[in-house]
Design an enzyme around this catalytic site. Structure first.
Site, PDB file in Angstrom:
ATOM      1  N   CYS A 218       0.791  -1.204   0.000  1.00 25.66           N
ATOM      2  CA  CYS A 218       0.000   0.000   0.000  1.00 25.66           C
ATOM      3  C   CYS A 218       0.845   1.286   0.000  1.00 25.66           C
ATOM      4  O   CYS A 218       0.346   2.313  -0.394  1.00 25.66           O
ATOM      5  CB  CYS A 218      -0.902  -0.049   1.221  1.00 25.66           C
TER       6      CYS A 218
ATOM      7  N   LYS B  30      -6.612   2.816   3.026  1.00 24.99           N
ATOM      8  CA  LYS B  30      -7.113   4.155   2.715  1.00 24.99           C
ATOM      9  C   LYS B  30      -7.161   4.383   1.208  1.00 24.99           C
ATOM     10  O   LYS B  30      -8.124   4.930   0.688  1.00 24.99           O
ATOM     11  CB  LYS B  30      -6.220   5.212   3.379  1.00 24.99           C
TER      12      LYS B  30
END
Length: 606
Positions: A2, A601
């Protein structure tokens, strides 16, 4: 995915990269790792869990001028030390970190295996470093081998690579995945997210899709396309205020960001509105002339914002509005008429499914594309015809709050602008709408200062909740249900209130918690009817209503009152109520508010 972070320069790279990785944790993680070069050694360390676990394994005496690191959110292979990045080749001569998904990794892996390459993980990322190492052993040319490797890959990726034969060099590249360079005095940072290095550098260069960078100690950055043609890139200065990672006294980022919403609304309204209408600069470079249909495409909370936009725009403008989840749009093969407007919404500007939808729109003639985004320099912002920025600032909490309501406000204003340009709204109605929206900051502060934070869910031990709403309130119910799933880990489903009798009412039994949004006066009486239906089956009803609708107390078990407002402002205020309810329930259940399990996110893979 990520998060990628790297450093090359005169300072010790190791603590800088570990610090950068800790600032990327908000994007989501299940493991982390670092690779650092010394004159005679390639050091690699990895761990499962937060970056603090990794830090505890790295010696404080470790020193290097070049290092790369990664926080991982599993896509290929379970969370484990073996699957964590960085990955090394079979000879442990080079290390690579990567965000994205390599779609042809299985074919490449089988080909490499047939040539004797041994793999140590289940990831698609290891294929990249093994492929590069194989090519480098053949040619001895570092940059050419890197370029060749990139051209063999199908999918999306941002990656960074170091090699022990070249301890003064760091290579990085991107294809439809974000990667940003932070430039300092004889030093360069690389990151998936500018906020991770903003403490040290505000001079940035954003790599565009299909570009690679060669970083050398003491030398200027060299940027090329994948064919190794040199590219000149502008340097942009970013405001330090855009990168605050301070909780400012709040217990959680989510709560801080809930309280930042009045300031976000003020920024948007300052840029967009004048006293009784629109600022001349709002969408000055973008025309709605000739538009015959709108297609809104997004994911998650952004999709819910698009759903409200459909209701609002179609209530004012006589053109059809279609809303699609980006993950379905690409494969549904929809008919898109000429003279359509596509609106793509992504907080980060890097949501993979939304970018894939953008590629589909780019194949069509006479279709204009408008972006709604929070990040300047993002992939989405750079590839649409025009981008409207929501001015929400950095949002750290995984569950979107201020970015979602900022999207709502921008989309409502966009609808008003469209209605005004098409002369489908009177000057008086436009003036009243703008004035009503300009009241949002004050009304939001009023609500946040009310007794809402004293609310506690009496049904918090329940494992399933039903949300009901009509018209403008239905998309807001969808978002509230998502919030409850994300951070309180309870089953929550939203339905149009009129659909209860067509199936969902079978779920109602004594004590079933039903949260009803009664904020749309156009359908208030109809919504009361839905309450009566579930009350007749002994549901426990929590009603959200305007302060002027005190009569709701007669038909509900609990009430949450929201300040009276213009009809276009009400959905935003009711959305904030849903955020606070979800936050409160998460606290009651003891879950991780800012970093809920399994969520990232920024979702940079399809």
């Amino acid at each position: 995915m990520c998060g990628i972070f790297g450093y090359l320069g005169q300072r010790n790279a190791v603590p800088l990269v570990l610090e950068g990785l800790s600032k990327l944790e908000y994007r989501g993680y299940d493991s982390a790792g670092i690779a650092a070069l010394t004159k005679d050694h390639l050091f690699v360390e990895k761990s499962v869990g937060p970056v603090s676990q990794l830090c505890s394994k790295v010696s404080s005496d470790m020193h290097s001028q070049v290092a790369i690191g990664h926080t991982r959110w599993a896509t290929h292979g379970e969370p484990s030390r073996f699957n964590a990045h960085p990955h090394v080749d079979m000879y442990e001569s080079c290390a690579l970190v990567h965000n994205g998904i390599i779609e042809n990794f299985q074919t490449l892996r089988e080909d490499l295996s047939s040539k004797g390459v041994e793999f140590s993980s289940d990831t698609d990322t290891e294929v990249i470093v093994q492929l590069f190492a194989s090519r480098y052993r053949e040619t001895g040319d570092l940059v050419q081998s890197f370029s060749w490797t990139l051209k063999q890959l199908q999918g999306s990726f941002a990656c960074a690579l170091v090699h022990q034969d070249h301890p003064e060099i760091l290579l990085c590249a991107t294809y439809e995945s974000p990667l940003i360079l932070g430039l300092g005095e004889e030093e360069v940072f690389i990151s998936s997210d500018v906020h991770a290095f903003l403490k040290y550098s505000c001079q940035i260069q954003t790599l565009a899709s299909g570009e690679l960078a060669v970083l050398r100690i003491g030398r200027p950055v060299e940027i090329y396309n994948f064919e190794l043609s040199r590219i000149q890139k502008e340097v942009r200065c970013i405001d330090h205020a855009e990168g605050s990672l301070d909780k400012q006294g709040f217990d959680y980022y989510m709560l801080k960001e809930i309280y930042e919403q009045p300031e976000v609304f003020e920024r948007i309204l300052h840029f967009v509105c004048e006293e009784n209408g629109f600022a001349e600069s709002f969408l000055k470079e973008f025309s709605f002339e000739g538009i015959e249909s709108l297609h809104i495409v997004a994911c998650g909370s952004s999709y819910h914002a698009g759903c409200l936009a459909k209701y609002v725009i179609e209530s004012m403008v006589s053109i059809p509005v279609y809303v699609e989840t980006a993950s379905e749009f690409r494969y549904r093969q929809p008919y898109i008429a000429k003279r359509s407007l596509a609106i793509l919404i992504s907080q980060s500007g890097e949501t993979a499914d939304t970018l894939a939808a953008l590629n589909e729109f780019r194949k069509l003639d006479e279709v204009r594309v408008l972006g709604i985004c929070n990040v300047r320099g993002s992939v989405l912002a750079s590839r649409v015809d025009h981008c409207v920025f929501i001015e929400a600032g950095l949002e750290v909490g995984v569950a979107s709050t201020k970015a979602f309501t900022a999207q709502l406000l921008v989309l409502i204003l966009l609808g008003l602008k469209l209605a005004s340009q098409r002369q489908e709204i009177s000057k008086q109605d436009l003036m009243q709408a703008v004035q009503g929206l300009r009241e949002l900051p004050r009304l939001t502060r009023l609500f946040l200062d009310s007794s809402i934070h004293d609310w506690r869910c009496r049904q918090s031990k329940e494992t399933s909740f039903i949300f009901l709403g009509r018209r403008f309130m239905y998309p807001i119910c969808m978002e509230a249900a998502l919030k409850l799933k994300e951070i309180a880990y309870v089953e929550a489903n939203a339905y149009p209130a009129g659909e209860m009798k067509h199936g969902p009412i079978a779920l109602i039994q004594e004590g079933t918690p039903v949260i009803v949004y009664c904020g749309d006066p156009f359908v208030y009486t109809k919504t009361i009817g839905a309450i009566m239906e579930v009350k007749a089956r002994k549901a426990y009803v929590i009603a959200l209503a305007r302060e002027s609708n005190q009569d709701i107390a007669a038909v509900s078990d609990e009430q949450i009152y929201i300040p009276d407002s213009h009809d276009l402002a009400a959905p935003i205020l009711f959305a904030i109520a849903g955020q606070i309810m979800a936050y409160t329930m998460a606290l009651q259940k003891g879950t991780e508010v800012d970093r809920p399990r399994n969520l990232a996110k920024s979702v940079t893979v399809e």
